[in-house]
Design a protein around this motif. Structure first.
Motif, PDB file in Angstrom:
ATOM      1  N   SER A  40       1.706  -1.375   7.810  1.00 33.11           N
ATOM      2  CA  SER A  40       1.044  -0.563   6.610  1.00 33.11           C
ATOM      3  C   SER A  40      -0.428  -1.147   6.368  1.00 33.11           C
ATOM      4  O   SER A  40      -1.348  -0.518   5.942  1.00 33.11           O
ATOM      5  CB  SER A  40       1.804  -0.760   5.219  1.00 33.11           C
ATOM      6  OG  SER A  40       3.245  -0.316   5.534  1.00 33.11           O
ATOM      7  N   GLU A  49      -4.910   5.515   3.113  1.00 26.88           N
ATOM      8  CA  GLU A  49      -4.146   5.448   1.743  1.00 26.88           C
ATOM      9  C   GLU A  49      -2.747   5.486   2.274  1.00 26.88           C
ATOM     10  O   GLU A  49      -2.493   6.420   3.063  1.00 26.88           O
ATOM     11  CB  GLU A  49      -4.384   6.416   0.597  1.00 26.88           C
ATOM     12  CG  GLU A  49      -5.989   6.335   0.192  1.00 26.88           C
ATOM     13  CD  GLU A  49      -6.372   5.202  -0.532  1.00 26.88           C
ATOM     14  OE1 GLU A  49      -5.531   4.627  -1.229  1.00 26.88           O
ATOM     15  OE2 GLU A  49      -7.752   4.652  -0.424  1.00 26.88           O
ATOM     16  N   VAL A  51       1.495   5.259   1.659  1.00 23.55           N
ATOM     17  CA  VAL A  51       2.716   5.090   1.024  1.00 23.55           C
ATOM     18  C   VAL A  51       3.586   4.685   2.159  1.00 23.55           C
ATOM     19  O   VAL A  51       3.910   5.030   3.234  1.00 23.55           O
ATOM     20  CB  VAL A  51       3.384   6.508   0.418  1.00 23.55           C
ATOM     21  CG1 VAL A  51       4.657   6.311  -0.185  1.00 23.55           C
ATOM     22  CG2 VAL A  51       2.263   6.974  -0.609  1.00 23.55           C
ATOM     23  N   LEU A  64       5.514  -6.572  -0.443  1.00 24.90           N
ATOM     24  CA  LEU A  64       4.609  -6.892  -1.559  1.00 24.90           C
ATOM     25  C   LEU A  64       4.121  -8.309  -1.649  1.00 24.90           C
ATOM     26  O   LEU A  64       2.967  -8.534  -1.944  1.00 24.90           O
ATOM     27  CB  LEU A  64       5.496  -6.736  -2.940  1.00 24.90           C
ATOM     28  CG  LEU A  64       6.001  -5.168  -3.134  1.00 24.90           C
ATOM     29  CD1 LEU A  64       7.004  -5.167  -4.206  1.00 24.90           C
ATOM     30  CD2 LEU A  64       4.575  -4.228  -3.726  1.00 24.90           C
ATOM     31  N   LEU A  71      -2.709  -3.922  -2.531  1.00 24.27           N
ATOM     32  CA  LEU A  71      -1.990  -3.047  -3.394  1.00 24.27           C
ATOM     33  C   LEU A  71      -2.750  -1.889  -3.934  1.00 24.27           C
ATOM     34  O   LEU A  71      -2.193  -0.822  -4.693  1.00 24.27           O
ATOM     35  CB  LEU A  71      -1.170  -3.960  -4.584  1.00 24.27           C
ATOM     36  CG  LEU A  71      -0.306  -4.991  -4.018  1.00 24.27           C
ATOM     37  CD1 LEU A  71       0.599  -5.826  -5.359  1.00 24.27           C
ATOM     38  CD2 LEU A  71       0.744  -4.216  -3.020  1.00 24.27           C
ATOM     39  N   ASN A  72      -4.124  -1.820  -3.957  1.00 29.31           N
ATOM     40  CA  ASN A  72      -4.795  -0.645  -4.400  1.00 29.31           C
ATOM     41  C   ASN A  72      -4.829   0.279  -3.394  1.00 29.31           C
ATOM     42  O   ASN A  72      -5.155   1.426  -3.408  1.00 29.31           O
ATOM     43  CB  ASN A  72      -6.503  -1.213  -4.816  1.00 29.31           C
ATOM     44  CG  ASN A  72      -6.962  -1.535  -3.460  1.00 29.31           C
ATOM     45  OD1 ASN A  72      -6.304  -2.441  -2.629  1.00 29.31           O
ATOM     46  ND2 ASN A  72      -8.431  -1.357  -3.508  1.00 29.31           N
ATOM     47  N   ARG A  73      -4.275  -0.149  -2.245  1.00 29.37           N
ATOM     48  CA  ARG A  73      -4.356   0.915  -0.884  1.00 29.37           C
ATOM     49  C   ARG A  73      -3.072   1.328  -0.110  1.00 29.37           C
ATOM     50  O   ARG A  73      -2.740   2.301   0.233  1.00 29.37           O
ATOM     51  CB  ARG A  73      -5.271   0.391   0.302  1.00 29.37           C
ATOM     52  CG  ARG A  73      -6.735   0.126   0.003  1.00 29.37           C
ATOM     53  CD  ARG A  73      -7.520   1.054  -0.152  1.00 29.37           C
ATOM     54  NE  ARG A  73      -7.578   2.101   0.757  1.00 29.37           N
ATOM     55  CZ  ARG A  73      -8.418   2.087   1.712  1.00 29.37           C
ATOM     56  NH1 ARG A  73      -9.259   0.910   1.725  1.00 29.37           N
ATOM     57  NH2 ARG A  73      -8.690   3.155   2.749  1.00 29.37           N
ATOM     58  N   GLN A  75       1.169   1.811  -1.574  1.00 31.60           N
ATOM     59  CA  GLN A  75       2.216   1.854  -2.449  1.00 31.60           C
ATOM     60  C   GLN A  75       3.689   1.732  -1.664  1.00 31.60           C
ATOM     61  O   GLN A  75       4.029   2.414  -0.810  1.00 31.60           O
ATOM     62  CB  GLN A  75       2.289   3.171  -3.081  1.00 31.60           C
ATOM     63  CG  GLN A  75       3.245   3.445  -3.959  1.00 31.60           C
ATOM     64  CD  GLN A  75       3.365   5.155  -4.607  1.00 31.60           C
ATOM     65  OE1 GLN A  75       2.294   5.727  -4.265  1.00 31.60           O
ATOM     66  NE2 GLN A  75       4.506   5.413  -5.189  1.00 31.60           N
ATOM     67  N   TYR A  76       4.475   0.640  -1.967  1.00 34.41           N
ATOM     68  CA  TYR A  76       5.407   0.404  -1.383  1.00 34.41           C
ATOM     69  C   TYR A  76       6.663   0.883  -2.251  1.00 34.41           C
ATOM     70  O   TYR A  76       6.626   0.800  -3.465  1.00 34.41           O
ATOM     71  CB  TYR A  76       5.778  -1.006  -1.295  1.00 34.41           C
ATOM     72  CG  TYR A  76       5.129  -1.773  -0.224  1.00 34.41           C
ATOM     73  CD1 TYR A  76       4.907  -1.486   1.129  1.00 34.41           C
ATOM     74  CD2 TYR A  76       3.906  -2.390  -0.598  1.00 34.41           C
ATOM     75  CE1 TYR A  76       4.425  -2.095   2.276  1.00 34.41           C
ATOM     76  CE2 TYR A  76       3.026  -3.364   0.480  1.00 34.41           C
ATOM     77  CZ  TYR A  76       3.161  -2.807   1.765  1.00 34.41           C
ATOM     78  OH  TYR A  76       2.537  -3.329   2.688  1.00 34.41           O
ATOM     79  N   GLN A  77       7.932   1.401  -1.603  1.00 40.83           N
ATOM     80  CA  GLN A  77       8.957   1.911  -2.078  1.00 40.83           C
ATOM     81  C   GLN A  77      10.349   1.666  -1.375  1.00 40.83           C
ATOM     82  O   GLN A  77      10.138   1.776  -0.264  1.00 40.83           O
ATOM     83  CB  GLN A  77       8.879   3.527  -2.424  1.00 40.83           C
ATOM     84  CG  GLN A  77       7.432   3.755  -3.503  1.00 40.83           C
ATOM     85  CD  GLN A  77       7.613   5.363  -3.849  1.00 40.83           C
ATOM     86  OE1 GLN A  77       8.914   5.943  -4.027  1.00 40.83           O
ATOM     87  NE2 GLN A  77       6.667   6.157  -3.783  1.00 40.83           N
TER      88      GLN A  77
END
Length: 238
Positions: A40, A49, A51, A64, A71-73, A75-77
């Motif tokens: 990532s 960008e 996700v 994280l 973290l501006n580029r 998004q972790y889920q």
């Protein structure tokens, strides 16, 4: 994997994945089964960008912690790749590309992910993934390293012996030497993946079978030079 990943990822997975994915500045990329976020972050460095998701909440915590500068580029889920509804919530028609590095063999049911990708990707979007090469790393494969003196020259040969290939089946394995417990992988022949994606509106337009380059330690161990240890596909949404 750490910050730099291991040799297998650096030499086998990453170069071919980047070649097939062809990331350009500003693209939106979905990183499936992202682990600690190693790739990532690489995608973000290439201008994407991102996700990124993983089934393991612990892995996302690690990602994280390792990605504070990204973290501006990125998004972790936490998402289950076998849950169609959860996948769709990631954004219909949002992604220029998706990637899964050495992960699909760890997922018991790929049908929900395949259907979801048809919705998540933009038209002409691509999905690139790598798996252990099922022709050479099938269940119960024997890896053979031979040394022979031929007319005063020491010759080494690497080969594999397989007795199963066509039948999909789960098997326990060690993915990285030193891991504390074995884990399940799901062996599937090459035709399984091709038929699965063709049946859901994708076309196969990229394929790589990378191998290690011969180095000074060649001949001292079993290594993958003429036998590719992984195969990579690129499927494109019509």
């Amino acid at each position: 994997m750490g910050e730099q990943s291991n040799r297998f990822h650096r030499e086998i997975v990453r170069p071919s994945t980047e070649e097939l994915l062809k990331v350009t500045e500003g693209q939106m990329i979905l990183d499936i089964a992202c682990g600690n976020g190693n790739f990532s972050r690489r995608l973000a460095d290439l201008g994407a960008e991102v996700v990124a998701f993983d089934y393991s909440a612990t892995m996302i915590e690690r990602a994280l912690l390792r990605s504070t500068d990204y973290l501006n580029r990125i998004q972790y889920q936490v998402v289950d790749a076998t849950n169609y509804d959860s996948l769709i919530e990631l954004g219909i028609g949002r992604y220029d590309g998706a990637v899964a590095n050495m992960a699909l063999m760890d997922i018991a049911d790929l049908t929900h992910l395949t259907r979801a990708l048809q919705q998540l990707l933009k038209r002409n979007g691509v999905f690139v993934f790598s798996i252990p090469h099922p022709c050479f790393q099938a269940p119960n494969t024997r890896k053979i390293h031979e040394t022979e003196d031929i007319n005063g020259e020491i010759v080494t040969r690497n080969s594999v012996q397989i007795s199963k290939y066509l039948t999909p089946e789960p098997t326990e394995t060690i993915g990285i030497k030193g891991q504390p417990v074995s884990h399940l992988i799901f062996h599937r022949p090459l035709s399984y993946y091709v038929q699965l994606f063709l049946s859901t509106g994708f076309v196969l337009d990229g394929w790589e079978e990378p191998s290690f380059q011969i180095d000074e330690d060649s001949g001292k161990r079993f290594d993958w030079y003429e036998l590719p240890p992984a195969v990579l596909f690129r499927f494109r949404k019509l």
